[in-house]
Design a protein around this motif. Structure first.
Motif, PDB file in Angstrom:
ATOM      1  N   SER A 344     -15.258 -21.214  -9.028  1.00 62.35           N
ATOM      2  CA  SER A 344     -14.813 -20.874 -10.210  1.00 62.35           C
ATOM      3  C   SER A 344     -14.823 -19.263 -10.398  1.00 62.35           C
ATOM      4  CB  SER A 344     -15.474 -21.172 -11.756  1.00 62.35           C
ATOM      5  OG  SER A 344     -16.850 -20.888 -11.588  1.00 62.35           O
ATOM      6  N   ARG A 345     -15.532 -18.562  -9.350  1.00 59.33           N
ATOM      7  CA  ARG A 345     -15.635 -17.145  -9.818  1.00 59.33           C
ATOM      8  C   ARG A 345     -14.499 -16.656  -8.869  1.00 59.33           C
ATOM      9  NH1 ARG A 345     -21.946 -16.762  -7.222  1.00 59.33           N
ATOM     10  NH2 ARG A 345     -20.682 -18.357  -6.170  1.00 59.33           N
ATOM     11  N   LEU A 346     -13.594 -17.149  -8.243  1.00 63.38           N
ATOM     12  CA  LEU A 346     -12.593 -16.807  -7.270  1.00 63.38           C
ATOM     13  C   LEU A 346     -11.626 -15.976  -8.285  1.00 63.38           C
ATOM     14  CD1 LEU A 346     -11.733 -18.954  -4.364  1.00 63.38           C
ATOM     15  CD2 LEU A 346     -12.456 -16.668  -4.263  1.00 63.38           C
ATOM     16  N   ALA A 347     -11.240 -16.989  -9.258  1.00 62.22           N
ATOM     17  CA  ALA A 347     -10.199 -16.352 -10.282  1.00 62.22           C
ATOM     18  C   ALA A 347     -10.302 -15.193 -10.723  1.00 62.22           C
ATOM     19  CB  ALA A 347      -9.926 -17.509 -11.247  1.00 62.22           C
ATOM     20  N   PRO A 348     -11.575 -15.027 -11.672  1.00 67.36           N
ATOM     21  CA  PRO A 348     -11.815 -13.661 -12.151  1.00 67.36           C
ATOM     22  C   PRO A 348     -11.836 -12.681 -11.142  1.00 67.36           C
ATOM     23  CG  PRO A 348     -13.768 -15.058 -12.496  1.00 67.36           C
ATOM     24  CD  PRO A 348     -12.678 -15.924 -11.992  1.00 67.36           C
ATOM     25  N   PHE A 349     -12.476 -12.979 -10.006  1.00 68.24           N
ATOM     26  CA  PHE A 349     -12.410 -11.651  -8.809  1.00 68.24           C
ATOM     27  C   PHE A 349     -11.227 -11.431  -8.382  1.00 68.24           C
ATOM     28  CE2 PHE A 349     -12.464 -10.864  -4.472  1.00 68.24           C
ATOM     29  CZ  PHE A 349     -13.380 -10.112  -4.398  1.00 68.24           C
ATOM     30  N   ILE A 350     -10.329 -12.193  -8.166  1.00 70.55           N
ATOM     31  CA  ILE A 350      -8.929 -11.675  -7.766  1.00 70.55           C
ATOM     32  C   ILE A 350      -8.204 -11.111  -8.800  1.00 70.55           C
ATOM     33  CG2 ILE A 350      -6.688 -12.747  -6.969  1.00 70.55           C
ATOM     34  CD1 ILE A 350      -8.236 -14.912  -5.302  1.00 70.55           C
ATOM     35  N   ALA A 351      -8.440 -11.446 -10.148  1.00 70.08           N
ATOM     36  CA  ALA A 351      -7.982 -10.756 -11.093  1.00 70.08           C
ATOM     37  C   ALA A 351      -8.233  -9.401 -11.418  1.00 70.08           C
ATOM     38  CB  ALA A 351      -7.799 -11.447 -12.571  1.00 70.08           C
ATOM     39  N   GLY A 352      -9.669  -9.107 -11.195  1.00 69.98           N
ATOM     40  CA  GLY A 352     -10.378  -7.896 -11.542  1.00 69.98           C
ATOM     41  C   GLY A 352     -10.150  -6.895 -10.203  1.00 69.98           C
ATOM     42  N   TYR A 353      -9.982  -7.625  -8.779  1.00 69.72           N
ATOM     43  CA  TYR A 353      -9.736  -6.820  -7.655  1.00 69.72           C
ATOM     44  C   TYR A 353      -8.342  -6.391  -7.706  1.00 69.72           C
ATOM     45  CZ  TYR A 353      -8.822  -6.260  -2.732  1.00 69.72           C
ATOM     46  OH  TYR A 353      -8.465  -5.785  -1.400  1.00 69.72           O
ATOM     47  N   VAL A 354      -7.342  -7.180  -8.076  1.00 67.06           N
ATOM     48  CA  VAL A 354      -5.781  -6.859  -8.040  1.00 67.06           C
ATOM     49  C   VAL A 354      -5.605  -5.875  -9.131  1.00 67.06           C
ATOM     50  CG1 VAL A 354      -3.346  -7.586  -8.391  1.00 67.06           C
ATOM     51  CG2 VAL A 354      -5.234  -9.020  -7.140  1.00 67.06           C
ATOM     52  N   LEU A 355      -6.125  -6.083 -10.408  1.00 70.63           N
ATOM     53  CA  LEU A 355      -6.022  -4.996 -11.348  1.00 70.63           C
ATOM     54  C   LEU A 355      -6.365  -3.446 -10.997  1.00 70.63           C
ATOM     55  CD1 LEU A 355      -5.086  -4.478 -14.221  1.00 70.63           C
ATOM     56  CD2 LEU A 355      -7.188  -5.200 -15.282  1.00 70.63           C
ATOM     57  N   LEU A 356      -7.641  -3.653 -10.325  1.00 73.97           N
ATOM     58  CA  LEU A 356      -8.219  -2.367 -10.100  1.00 73.97           C
ATOM     59  C   LEU A 356      -7.321  -1.604  -8.787  1.00 73.97           C
ATOM     60  CD1 LEU A 356     -10.478  -0.403 -10.949  1.00 73.97           C
ATOM     61  CD2 LEU A 356     -12.017  -1.592  -9.189  1.00 73.97           C
ATOM     62  N   LEU A 357      -6.889  -2.367  -8.156  1.00 77.02           N
ATOM     63  CA  LEU A 357      -6.174  -1.527  -7.016  1.00 77.02           C
ATOM     64  C   LEU A 357      -4.705  -1.351  -7.455  1.00 77.02           C
ATOM     65  CD1 LEU A 357      -7.219  -3.552  -3.654  1.00 77.02           C
ATOM     66  CD2 LEU A 357      -7.714  -1.367  -4.324  1.00 77.02           C
ATOM     67  N   ALA A 358      -4.260  -2.236  -8.374  1.00 78.52           N
ATOM     68  CA  ALA A 358      -2.983  -1.878  -8.778  1.00 78.52           C
ATOM     69  C   ALA A 358      -2.840  -0.491  -9.734  1.00 78.52           C
ATOM     70  CB  ALA A 358      -2.608  -3.243  -9.911  1.00 78.52           C
ATOM     71  N   VAL A 359      -4.219  -0.536 -10.369  1.00 79.88           N
ATOM     72  CA  VAL A 359      -4.135   1.094 -10.822  1.00 79.88           C
ATOM     73  C   VAL A 359      -4.377   2.065  -9.793  1.00 79.88           C
ATOM     74  CG1 VAL A 359      -5.572   2.340 -12.328  1.00 79.88           C
ATOM     75  CG2 VAL A 359      -5.013   0.050 -13.085  1.00 79.88           C
ATOM     76  N   LEU A 360      -5.264   1.854  -8.994  1.00 80.93           N
ATOM     77  CA  LEU A 360      -5.649   2.875  -8.013  1.00 80.93           C
ATOM     78  C   LEU A 360      -4.859   3.149  -6.808  1.00 80.93           C
ATOM     79  CD1 LEU A 360      -9.647   1.980  -7.133  1.00 80.93           C
ATOM     80  CD2 LEU A 360      -8.776   3.807  -8.629  1.00 80.93           C
ATOM     81  N   GLY A 361      -3.901   2.066  -6.590  1.00 79.25           N
ATOM     82  CA  GLY A 361      -2.955   2.239  -5.386  1.00 79.25           C
ATOM     83  C   GLY A 361      -2.077   3.427  -6.009  1.00 79.25           C
ATOM     84  N   PRO A 362      -1.059   3.338  -6.981  1.00 82.84           N
ATOM     85  CA  PRO A 362      -0.149   4.274  -7.295  1.00 82.84           C
ATOM     86  C   PRO A 362      -0.945   5.602  -7.557  1.00 82.84           C
ATOM     87  CG  PRO A 362       0.286   2.337  -8.489  1.00 82.84           C
ATOM     88  CD  PRO A 362      -1.044   1.972  -7.889  1.00 82.84           C
ATOM     89  N   LEU A 363      -1.825   5.543  -8.312  1.00 83.08           N
ATOM     90  CA  LEU A 363      -2.658   6.949  -8.526  1.00 83.08           C
ATOM     91  C   LEU A 363      -2.873   7.421  -7.043  1.00 83.08           C
ATOM     92  CD1 LEU A 363      -5.121   6.037 -11.369  1.00 83.08           C
ATOM     93  CD2 LEU A 363      -3.041   7.591 -11.640  1.00 83.08           C
ATOM     94  N   ALA A 364      -3.778   6.746  -6.088  1.00 79.36           N
ATOM     95  CA  ALA A 364      -3.864   7.359  -4.867  1.00 79.36           C
ATOM     96  C   ALA A 364      -2.666   7.886  -4.104  1.00 79.36           C
ATOM     97  CB  ALA A 364      -4.857   6.391  -4.041  1.00 79.36           C
ATOM     98  N   ALA A 365      -1.473   7.039  -4.328  1.00 81.97           N
ATOM     99  CA  ALA A 365      -0.313   7.502  -3.513  1.00 81.97           C
ATOM    100  C   ALA A 365       0.229   8.925  -4.117  1.00 81.97           C
ATOM    101  CB  ALA A 365       0.731   6.329  -3.542  1.00 81.97           C
ATOM    102  N   GLY A 366       0.167   9.080  -5.273  1.00 80.81           N
ATOM    103  CA  GLY A 366       0.820  10.224  -5.889  1.00 80.81           C
ATOM    104  C   GLY A 366      -0.205  11.428  -5.461  1.00 80.81           C
ATOM    105  N   ARG A 367      -1.452  11.213  -4.923  1.00 80.52           N
ATOM    106  CA  ARG A 367      -2.517  12.169  -4.526  1.00 80.52           C
ATOM    107  C   ARG A 367      -2.779  12.129  -3.079  1.00 80.52           C
ATOM    108  NH1 ARG A 367      -2.071  10.436  -9.684  1.00 80.52           N
ATOM    109  NH2 ARG A 367      -2.202  12.045 -11.112  1.00 80.52           N
ATOM    110  N   SER A 368      -1.777  11.516  -2.217  1.00 82.23           N
ATOM    111  CA  SER A 368      -2.294  11.515  -0.879  1.00 82.23           C
ATOM    112  C   SER A 368      -2.827  12.576  -0.084  1.00 82.23           C
ATOM    113  CB  SER A 368      -1.071  10.504  -0.297  1.00 82.23           C
ATOM    114  OG  SER A 368      -0.085  11.364  -0.345  1.00 82.23           O
ATOM    115  N   HIS A 369      -2.317  13.840  -0.746  1.00 84.15           N
ATOM    116  CA  HIS A 369      -2.312  14.945   0.019  1.00 84.15           C
ATOM    117  C   HIS A 369      -4.061  15.352  -0.084  1.00 84.15           C
ATOM    118  CE1 HIS A 369      -1.595  15.779  -4.243  1.00 84.15           C
ATOM    119  NE2 HIS A 369      -2.004  16.674  -4.456  1.00 84.15           N
ATOM    120  N   TRP A 370      -4.641  14.803  -0.958  1.00 77.07           N
ATOM    121  CA  TRP A 370      -6.244  15.035  -1.064  1.00 77.07           C
ATOM    122  C   TRP A 370      -6.794  14.465   0.025  1.00 77.07           C
ATOM    123  CZ3 TRP A 370      -7.317  13.689  -6.996  1.00 77.07           C
ATOM    124  CH2 TRP A 370      -6.569  14.656  -7.889  1.00 77.07           C
TER     125      TRP A 370
END
Length: 420
Positions: A344-370
């Motif tokens: 039962s821990r899979l569903a909240p794990f996947i939700a949290g993981y995807v949400l965090l990377l959905a935020v970090l991914g575009p932010l990181a892509a916009g600052r890839s020069h760092w």
């Protein structure tokens, strides 16, 4: 529906004022206005938006196919296959090891291998569009990796289904995988040899008829793809690949923009509706550990892909950060895992993981020069803006003057559409 569109637009406009990308803000709007969060609930049942959400994913991948030319496949097919294989080996392998390290079970580890290993085609497409990077040299390997991932996705789902359902028939799994691969091969042959016929069937001077024609073709083939065990998105991608090479290709790219943006926003909003924020604290530490693993593996995969194509530190950083986000495939696996009665821990794990990377991914892509400054040769290139990062050296094309994804120009010189 009106409230969903307006809420996503208002939140994205507010975030855009401080430089945040639209994708996580659309998802956040879905979380805040969904059934799992106290306050105003616009949509009580996320399934009410299921068809519109699916249409958003289809249009995002259809547009990606329009921009991915067959000449690119013929010119760099071997390199793209190598880059995609390396990406899968690093990320899926790390995901499998991470799953076993958690100790949740073998079936759970196989699910986590796919969750951690496959990028979100929808978010990657949106990042490339919003950042104005469609015409960048490193975009070709990025799209190549996405194509390899989508092919792997179809075969992986076919192989995983009997394992999760408890079936012990290897023959049935092989048959499903063969059926999916055969349909993919059929689509590839149609894209390679049927362009002229498709162009005559779809081509018309009337914009209204052209919109109806390409939209019908994309959605129909996406639906048929599902019958053969292939992700609907890859079917839409192949239709875009075919139509992009026709004489109507440029007009279709222009006409599909508003449809892609509107329904793409609903796709991310509907994704947010499915997340219950109350479940996230119980899996916080595994989620953070998984994000770290994904960051490390994506940098390694980005550097590997850049070496295969002869690119420098700037393009390597762009590849690493653009492919970082996870999304729709992870949600499919979460649904399969829930249906199979896994931990039962899979569903909240996947939700949290995807949400965090959905935020970090575009932010990181916009600052890839760092990131580029920390990679080998990055300081010499000036972190992506120096003389070693010209188009000839595999860097961004001239004229791209910032990294935040707002007001960029695409490869045709027109302003890239920003959904917000």
């Amino acid at each position: 529906m009106g409230g969903a569109f307006l809420a996503a637009a208002v939140l994205a406009r507010l975030g855009g004022r401080i430089g945040l990308p639209t994708i996580p803000l659309f998802i956040l709007a879905g979380i805040l206005l969904g059934p799992h969060t106290p306050g105003i609930v616009l949509v009580k049942d996320p399934h009410e938006l299921e068809m519109l959400s699916a249409l958003g994913l289809v249009l995002l991948l259809f547009y990606l196919g329009l921009e991915f030319h067959l000449d690119d496949l013929k010119a760099g097919g071997r390199k793209m296959a190598l880059a995609g294989g390396a990406y899968l080996l690093l990320n899926v392998g790390a995901g499998l090891g991470f799953g076993f390290a958690l100790g949740w079970g073998t079936s759970e580890a196989l699910v986590l291998a796919g969750v951690l290993g496959i990028s979100s085609s929808a978010i990657v497409t949106k990042v490339l569009v919003d950042m104005g990077r469609i015409g960048n040299p490193e975009t070709k390997p990025i799209l190549g990796i996405i194509v390899v991932e989508d092919i792997f996705l179809a075969l992986y789902l076919a192989a995983l289904q009997p394992i999760l359902s408890g079936a012990d028939s290897a023959g049935a799994a092989v048959m499903d995988g063969g059926k999916a691969f055969g349909f993919l091969l059929l689509l590839a042959l149609a894209a390679r040899f049927g362009t002229k016929v498709v162009g005559r069937l779809v081509g018309t001077r009337d914009d209204e008829l052209l919109v109806i024609s390409f939209l019908g073709a994309a959605v129909l083939v996406a639906g048929v793809s599902e019958w053969f065990g292939v992700a609907d998105a890859i079917g839409a991608f192949m239709v875009g690949l075919m139509l992009g090479a026709t004489t109507s290709g440029d007009r279709i790219r222009e006409l599909v923009h508003p449809l892609r943006d509107a329904f793409g926003a609903i796709f991310f909003f509907a994704f947010g509706l499915s997340i219950n924020p109350g479940d996230l604290p119980t899996v916080l530490w595994p989620v953070l550990a998984a994000v770290v693993v994904t960051l490390v593996m994506n940098v390694a995969a980005g550097v590997t892909a850049a070496k295969i194509f002869g690119f420098g530190a700037g393009p390597a950083a762009n590849i690493s950060t653009t492919l970082l986000a996870r999304g729709e495939f992870a949600l499919i696996l979460a649904t399969m895992a829930a249906g199979a009665g896994l931990d039962s821990r899979l569903a909240p794990f996947i939700a949290g993981y995807v949400l965090l990377l959905a935020v970090l991914g575009p932010l990181a892509a916009g600052r890839s020069h760092w990131l580029a400054r920390t990679l080998p040769g990055g300081r010499h290139e000036g972190g992506g803006d120096g003389p070693g990062n010209t188009p000839e050296a595999g860097g961004p094309p001239a004229g791209r003057d910032d990294h935040d994804g707002l007001g960029k120009r695409d490869d045709r010189g027109a302003e890239a559409t920003v959904t917000s």
